[in-house]
Enzyme design. Structure first.
Site, PDB file in Angstrom:
ATOM      1  N   ASP A  65       0.855  -1.187   0.000  1.00  0.00           N
ATOM      2  CA  ASP A  65       0.000   0.000   0.000  1.00  0.00           C
ATOM      3  C   ASP A  65       0.890   1.235   0.000  1.00  0.00           C
ATOM      4  O   ASP A  65       1.758   1.387   0.863  1.00  0.00           O
ATOM      5  CB  ASP A  65      -0.911   0.008   1.234  1.00  0.00           C
ATOM      6  CG  ASP A  65      -1.814   1.217   1.285  1.00  0.00           C
ATOM      7  OD1 ASP A  65      -2.693   1.326   0.412  1.00  0.00           O
ATOM      8  OD2 ASP A  65      -1.625   2.065   2.188  1.00  0.00           O
ATOM      9  N   GLU A  72      -1.700  -1.271  -5.789  1.00  0.00           N
ATOM     10  CA  GLU A  72      -2.931  -0.600  -6.184  1.00  0.00           C
ATOM     11  C   GLU A  72      -2.694   0.182  -7.461  1.00  0.00           C
ATOM     12  O   GLU A  72      -1.644   0.812  -7.622  1.00  0.00           O
ATOM     13  CB  GLU A  72      -3.385   0.345  -5.063  1.00  0.00           C
ATOM     14  CG  GLU A  72      -4.784   0.883  -5.255  1.00  0.00           C
ATOM     15  CD  GLU A  72      -5.262   1.675  -4.062  1.00  0.00           C
ATOM     16  OE1 GLU A  72      -6.428   2.107  -4.066  1.00  0.00           O
ATOM     17  OE2 GLU A  72      -4.458   1.861  -3.117  1.00  0.00           O
ATOM     18  N   ASP A 125      -3.238   1.520   7.089  1.00  0.00           N
ATOM     19  CA  ASP A 125      -2.381   1.165   5.957  1.00  0.00           C
ATOM     20  C   ASP A 125      -2.083  -0.336   5.922  1.00  0.00           C
ATOM     21  O   ASP A 125      -2.061  -0.949   4.853  1.00  0.00           O
ATOM     22  CB  ASP A 125      -1.080   1.958   6.011  1.00  0.00           C
ATOM     23  CG  ASP A 125      -1.324   3.455   5.878  1.00  0.00           C
ATOM     24  OD1 ASP A 125      -2.327   3.828   5.253  1.00  0.00           O
ATOM     25  OD2 ASP A 125      -0.510   4.245   6.393  1.00  0.00           O
TER      26      ASP A 125
END
Length: 399
Positions: free
Chosen positions: A191, A275, A356
């Protein structure tokens, strides 16, 4: 256990220190390359307005004619190979445009465009660690910061000069030392953020170095001095050079840190799940644009992808609309809202999450679902915006 070897063409970049004569010759070559590129682009643009197409062979014939004119006779003073390569680069640019992979080619600027010239094998000689370019009597003084692969024979040499005035030479050659690593069982979710640059599904966090912030005071001072200089003056050129040196120092530190992080991740993990961030749209936020640009998420992803391809790893990008932060990684419940100010939260099931780390765990779970069932799998409720994930590598190489 056998290891698959992939044939990788790799560019090795080094600094070099030209003599005054070499610097003058290369500066002339950069100018001629830019001139030929712009002339060819203008000719093709005019033909495009007439609904005609000009290919590379026609551009090459134009170059021959330009050299015979009195106005452009100086094109004969430099090596012809970089000029031909400029036409090839323009042909690639138009191919990408017609394939809708890029915008229409733009003209090169004397002040803003990258100064570079590309030489093929007919225009340079590489022997015993000595590199000599066409139209030059001496070899380049290269700082060999790392060795080339044994028996390497460069197919292309690119010489460039950055805005800070540093000279670089890039040698493109096959690197047989790059091999697919043995298959690993490890997979990791990654992340990206600003408070911490990266957070992993293992719980590890990489601090954000904030490279630009370290030099922000010096950069602002140099930029103020630049703004006060008269346009096109020698003092303005010196001030611009100082600003460029600070930017180069920041970029070098950022690139070095990202190389170390991505190399470790690729070596230790078989599958890496990230992502699919749209950084281009995110930097439109004026409050966060500077921090997002300094984090260099796009550069991180690019490094991760090409290194994964080198070593036989797999990168999976999860759709940006996937609610990784609002989803409980323990029970799968989806929170209604999750503003950025919330860094820890407790789910109805009683599990307390670090925002996170929880997002990284959800990304990993989504990536595993893609690996098992194929792209398009949604581990949780439907969310707007297309498929939830896509593979960056279509197949996994078995050892």
């Amino acid at each position: 256990m056998s290891v698959t070897t992939s044939q990788v063409r790799r560019a090795f970049k080094y600094r070099f220190y030209p003599t005054d004569a070499q610097a003058a010759e290369l500066s002339r070559t950069f100018g001629c390359v830019r001139k030929v590129y712009n002339l060819a682009l203008a000719a093709r643009t005019e033909a495009w307005a007439r609904q005609e197409r000009v290919n590379y062979n026609q551009s090459s014939a134009m170059l021959t004619a330009w050299k015979k004119t009195e106005e452009l006779a100086y094109l004969n003073e430099v090596s012809s190979v970089p000029l031909q390569q400029a036409l090839r680069h323009l042909q690639v640019a138009f191919t990408n445009f017609f394939s809708k992979r890029a915008k229409y080619p733009r003209f090169k600027s004397r002040k803003k465009s990258r100064k570079s010239a590309e030489y093929t094998t007919s225009a340079f000689r590489f022997r015993d660690g000595e590199l000599k370019l066409a139209k030059m009597s001496e070899s380049l003084r290269i700082a060999w910061s790392r060795p080339l692969p044994d028996g390497a024979s460069p197919s292309t040499v690119t010489v460039s000069q950055d805005a800070a005035g540093r000279w670089f030479v890039s040698l493109l050659c096959d690197d047989p030392s790059i091999k697919h690593l043995p298959t690993a069982d490890a997979a990791i979710g990654i992340d990206a953020g600003l408070d911490h640059l990266l957070t992993f599904s293992t719980g590890e966090k990489i601090a954000n170095p904030r490279h630009e912030r370290r030099d922000r005071v010096a950069l602002a001072k140099a930029q103020r001095r630049l703004a006060k200089k008269a346009k096109d003056s020698a003092n303005r050129a010196k001030a611009r050079h100082k600003v460029a040196k600070i930017h180069a120092r920041i970029a070098d530190r950022r690139r070095d840190a990202l190389h170390k992080i991505t190399t470790r991740l690729v070596r230790d993990n078989q599958t890496l799940v990230i992502e699919d961030l749209t950084v281009r749209n995110m930097v439109k936020n004026r409050k966060l644009a500077r921090a997002i640009s300094d984090a260099a998420w796009s550069q991180f992803r690019s490094m991760l992808q090409y290194k994964a391809a080198w070593y036989g790893r797999e990168v999976i990008a999860i759709d940006r609309w996937f609610p990784s932060s609002k989803l409980c990684s323990s029970c799968g419940a989806l929170a209604d809202e999750m503003p950025l100010s919330v860094r820890t939260w407790t789910c109805e099931c009683g599990t307390t999450h670090d925002r996170d780390v929880n997002a990284a765990k959800n990304l990993l779970a989504a990536g595993r679902a893609v690996t098992a069932c194929g792209a398009g799998v949604r581990p949780q409720r439907s969310s707007p915006g297309g498929q939830s994930a896509m593979k960056q590598e279509t197949s996994r190489r078995e050892p």
